[in-house]
Structures are given as C-alpha cells and as structure tokens.
Design a protein around this motif. Structure first.
Motif, PDB file in Angstrom:
ATOM      1  N   TYR A  15       0.832  -1.212   0.000  1.00  0.00           N
ATOM      2  CA  TYR A  15       0.000   0.000   0.000  1.00  0.00           C
ATOM      3  C   TYR A  15       0.864   1.258   0.000  1.00  0.00           C
ATOM      4  CZ  TYR A  15      -3.467   3.413   1.674  1.00  0.00           C
ATOM      5  OH  TYR A  15      -4.277   4.511   1.817  1.00  0.00           O
ATOM      6  N   GLU A  16       1.953   1.235   0.765  1.00  0.00           N
ATOM      7  CA  GLU A  16       2.783   2.428   0.926  1.00  0.00           C
ATOM      8  C   GLU A  16       3.802   2.616  -0.186  1.00  0.00           C
ATOM      9  OE1 GLU A  16       4.451   1.898   4.772  1.00  0.00           O
ATOM     10  OE2 GLU A  16       2.672   2.658   5.846  1.00  0.00           O
ATOM     11  N   LYS A  51      -2.204   1.458  -3.803  1.00  0.00           N
ATOM     12  CA  LYS A  51      -2.825   2.443  -2.914  1.00  0.00           C
ATOM     13  C   LYS A  51      -4.176   2.882  -3.452  1.00  0.00           C
ATOM     14  CE  LYS A  51      -1.937   6.768  -0.455  1.00  0.00           C
ATOM     15  NZ  LYS A  51      -3.334   7.228  -0.570  1.00  0.00           N
ATOM     16  N   ASP A  65      -7.628   2.105  -1.573  1.00  0.00           N
ATOM     17  CA  ASP A  65      -8.424   3.262  -1.141  1.00  0.00           C
ATOM     18  C   ASP A  65      -9.865   3.171  -1.663  1.00  0.00           C
ATOM     19  OD1 ASP A  65      -6.411   4.403   0.299  1.00  0.00           O
ATOM     20  OD2 ASP A  65      -5.757   5.784  -1.287  1.00  0.00           O
TER      21      ASP A  65
END
Length: 570
Positions: free
Chosen positions: A514-515, A521, A525
């Motif tokens: 995710y990062e 991401k 989201d």
C-alpha cells in the motif's frame, strides 16, 4: 430539499436553512445503511444509514429522509438510527410509475417508466406506501417494480408526492418542450394527491444546463398551476471525495471499466450530501423552494411501533382457549413421554412452572403453531431433527414433541430458553430435511393463508477481498496483480472480517504494498470505500415469517427469486 439520489433527503433547521428530503436510496442488507437502495438500484449509492444520519447531523440538519428506488429496504434501520441520533426520519420511496396500467408488460414499455418521489406524511401514509410497494412488485413488476396512477389514487392518503428528478414524467415533458403535457400531468397529480400534497422538484445541479432549464420551466409551471416548488439535490454519497468510489460501484454493476468513456456515469456531477448554506445559496432566487422543503419536513410525522410481538392466531377446538388447549396437549404428551409415575410427577411439576411462565408472557399461540407444523411434518414423512439450542431445556417442548431430548434427564434449564425477567420471543431451532422442507412451508402457507406467509430477503455485502477484486477489475489492472493483492488481505478471524482500513495498518505485507505502490494504494483506497456495500439480494435459506394479518400491512413484499416461498418480506 436535498435529494440524495440513491441516498436520502434531508432538511435543516431553522428557516430559512434548507431541508434535505432524499430522492433516492442507498443499499444494504439490511441498509438500511445506505442500503436503502432497492435491489434494482443497489449500485447507485455508497454509504451506510448510520453514516448518513451522522453526516446529516454534522451538517446541521434536523430531519433526514431516505427513499429507496422502488422499495423500502432501509426504512426501519434508518428510522431507528435517526431516532437514536435525535433527527426526524422521513420515510419515502422513489417510485417507478408505469406509463399506462401497471399490468401492461409489453416489450419496450419499460423504457417509458418515470420516477415519482413519495413521502409518508402520517403513519397511515406509511402503511399505504407498504401496500403500494407490495403491489408494484407482486403485480406490476416488469424490469422494475411499477405503480400506476390508478393505484396511487386508491392509496394516496397520508402521502406527499414530489414530481421527481429529471426522469420524472413532468421533467421529461419539460425537456421535450411539451409544456401542455407537463401541465396536464401536474394537474393529474394535483387531482390524485390534492393541491397541497403535490410539489414540483427543483433539483440543485448548477453544473447541468439541462437541469437549470428544467428548473426554469418548472418555476413557470408552478405559477400557472399553483403547484408549489421544493428544492432538492441528487445525492449518491456523503462526501465529495467519494465520487470516484461511487463511479466504480456503477462500473462493477455494469461490467464496465472506469476508463471507458462510453458508459453510464455520474462522476461529472457532485452528488455528495451538501450543507444547508449551499442549498440556500443555490436557491436564493427562489426562496419559497427552501421554505417548502422545511414545511414538508415539519409535516412528515410518522411514528412506528417497533419491538412488539405479532403472533398469528392459532385456531383451537370450539370451547377452548389457546392456553387451555396447550395444557391439554401437554398433558397428553406428558403421559406418553413419562410413563413412569415418579418421573411423571417430577415432569408435571416442571411443566406447570413452564406453562405458568408461557401464559404470563403470552406465548401460548407460539407453542401451538410450532408443535402443529412439526407434528404435521413427522406424520407426513418429513425427517425432523431432535431440536437444538436452549429449547431443549423445555419440558413443554418435549411433551409437545417439538424436541426429542428429555431436559430432566440431562439437567437442562428452562430459564435459558424462556426467562420472564428478559422478555423476548422464544427461539426454537428445528431442522427439516432439504427434500421435503418445501412441503412443510406449503402446509403453513395453506393453513395461515398465502398473504400472511413469506420468506425473508437477505443482502450480500462486499467483503474485503471481494471489494479488492471488483475494484481491480474496473480499474483495468492485470488479474495476476490484483490476485496477488487480494491474497495478502488477511482472512476472516473466527468468521469475522477484518476491515481493510485496519489491515493496511496491521498486516505488514499489505501495508508495504500500500505504501510503496501507487496502483495498490488507489486500489485499496477505493476498495475501503466500497467494502461493506450491498452487492446482491437473495432469499434466506430457511427463515419464514407468519403474520396475524396480511404481511403487506407490516412490511413491503416482493416476489422471491427462487427458494421455497413465492414471496419475501423486505
């Protein structure tokens, strides 16, 4: 008045602040969350009724309405959530109106269905909505649950009607520059509902030249016909940054990609729940539209009596009451179950205590109904289980042959099953074999009447991994990449799903992806916003409702899509 299309309308306080009344619904299962969507428009809005109520209160509204597309799926949960938050709930429906008779189901006729917003002003109006929706599903369904003007006339009491969005019959006539037809339809609805109960919707969409033109024409028609105007806003989600997620939801339903330009989309417009100031400013030249939103909200005062047990009447032999007949059946069963005099004396003492409790709590009819269909099943070749759960602690259930486990032999407590200090309906778990279970339901339906018996609708929601896979598909990401991300989403723990928002913090592998990867991401989201959204509606595998009167007096009905019952209760 705000029209959360797919959501709800609300209204604010005090004047001259606007009210938002809601024009469409959002889904669930029970959504009643945003669930307030009909199963035929489950993919129009995102959110949850609890979130809706909280957001409306945050923005300063003191009343909020939720209108399903064609149904009342979210009404009860919405009503309870709003009451708990100290906000007035307004119950309504975005109805589909057939161009002719609701029974007219010729090919292509579905293309001419129009929208009409119906709000329950009184409790009688709420009951009329239940009937209108049930008829639209059971008799008028053709692609969508449809009503007609004749049915509206018969069930108009206690209902306030709004002309609907751009898909309303009047708005469509305005777009076609057929003002004579628009005026004719207005006068028809004024005659049906009464001039004081029919309003023309001015939808707040400043980015749409078409809608602005419709509003201008409606204002002129209001002056000519006397039909008052009211301010609304289509709302599909609660926050402006939910726009892409709602668009993705539509793509999931339609099997399209977000990048596809040739598809249905509302992403070009702001369909979030705005605040009172924006509505007041948007209709500063038509202040009466805001005032009428307030007036409508003040007029709608539906009070629902919830939590009351509604047991069907069990027909007993002449000269007997439900309680006396129950005692008679228990005595017959006692002699058979406990032939030993000493054991029978112990069982009788326990049985008398249980019967006294059952009588005090008013559940005699419940035990008679259950024993009747279980005994019928056993006598007609249906395999019936021995009974499960706390009901096995009841001597009455044992002597009635509802269960086959002697509670005295195993020291089981009746109080775990029925406790006068904790008033609640008895819960008897019984298993019938899959093949002949339908025979039992058919027997119950014939005994109590088809209008009083129905299955129960259920809603499936998007779990974390399903949301990731669905969003990945509409984003056009390679299947292998999406599959890899879905597999590192933590599985449920003891059947309980872990929210994605929590997983991206606690699951190291998912957190790293995710990062470090912008595509992941964006994928996560969007999936977070859609997680928990209602995905489909179906029928409960074995739950059946039996009512003391026609079920349409208590809840809307629709035809079942498979299963053992012909209809299900929403």
């Amino acid at each position: 008045m705000l029209v959360p299309q797919g959501l709800s309308r609300q209204r604010a306080f005090p004047m001259p602040e606007p009210v938002a009344l809601a024009a469409e619904a959002a889904p669930r299962a029970p959504f009643v969350h945003l669930h307030a969507h009909s199963m035929y428009s489950l993919y129009d809005a995102i959110g949850d009724v609890g979130d809706l109520v909280a957001r409306a209160k945050e923005l300063g509204y003191d009343a909020v309405a939720l209108t399903d597309h064609g149904g009342l799926y979210g009404a009860i949960e919405f009503y309870e959530a709003a009451k708990k938050a100290g906000i007035k709930p307004i119950i309504g429906v975005e109805a589909y109106i057939a161009p002719n008779k609701l029974t007219d189901k010729r090919s292509g006729i579905d293309n001419h269905v129009s929208h009409l917003t119906l709000l329950a002003e009184t409790t009688e109006g709420y009951r009329n909505l239940l009937t209108l929706i049930s008829v639209s599903f059971l008799e008028g369904f053709y692609y969508k649950p449809r009503m007609d003007k004749e049915l509206l006339r018969a069930r108009r009491q206690g209902i306030i009607a709004l002309s609907g969005c751009a898909k309303g019959e009047i708005a469509k006539a305005c777009q076609a520059h057929d003002l004579d037809k628009a005026e004719t339809v207005i006068r028809q609805y004024q005659e049906i509902f009464g001039t004081e109960n029919f309003f023309l919707e001015l939808v707040y969409r400043p980015e749409s030249p078409t809608q602005l033109q419709i509003n201008e024409v409606l204002i002129e028609l209001s002056k000519k016909t006397g039909a008052p105007v009211v301010a609304t806003k289509n709302t599909h989600y609660l926050h402006e940054d939910d726009r892409e997620a709602q668009d993705a939801l539509v793509c999931i339903h339609d099997g399209k990609l977000l990048a596809d330009t040739n598809r249905q989309s509302t992403a070009f417009a702001d369909a979030s729940l705005c605040g009172p100031d924006a509505m007041v400013e948007g209709f500063r030249d038509v202040p009466e539209a805001i005032e009428n939103t307030r007036k409508i909200a003040d007029r709608c005062n539906v009070e629902l009596e919830l939590g009351k047990n509604l047991l069907p009447q069990f027909v007993v032999p002449e000269g007997k009451t439900e309680m006396s007949y129950l005692r008679e059946l228990c005595e017959q069963g006692l002699a058979e179950r406990y032939p030993d005099p000493e054991r029978q004396a112990l069982a009788r003492e326990r049985q008398e205590f249980e019967l006294a409790t059952i009588e005090r709590m008013g559940f005699a009819a419940y035990f008679l109904i259950v024993q009747d269909y279980i005994v019928w099943a056993k006598n007609n070749g249906v395999i019936v289980g021995p009974g499960r759960g706390s009901a096995a602690g009841s001597v009455v259930a044992y002597t009635l042959k509802i269960t086959n486990l002697d509670p005295l032999r195993y020291g089981l407590l009746f109080e775990r099953f029925l406790n006068p200090d904790r008033i609640s309906m008895p819960d008897i778990d019984t298993d019938f074999d899959d093949v002949k279970r339908a025979d039992v339901i058919r027997y119950v339906t014939e005994k109590y009447g088809a209008p009083r018996v129905a299955g129960i609708i259920t809603f499936g929601t998007m779990a974390a991994r399903a949301a990731v896979r669905d969003v990945g598909r509409v984003l056009g990401l390679p299947y292998a990449d999406v599959d890899r991300v879905a597999k590192i989403v933590p599985p449920p723990v003891q059947g309980k799903h872990i929210p994605l928002k929590q997983s991206i913090v606690e699951a190291p592998e998912l957190k790293q992806a995710y990062e470090t990867d912008p595509r992941v991401k964006r994928l996560i989201d969007l999936a977070i916003k859609l997680e928990g959204t209602t995905r489909h509606a179906s029928q409960h595998a074995c739950g059946i409702v039996i009512a003391p009167r026609d079920l349409a007096e208590f809840a809307p009905l629709q035809k079942a899509q498979g299963g053992d019952c012909e209809q299900v209760i929403q």
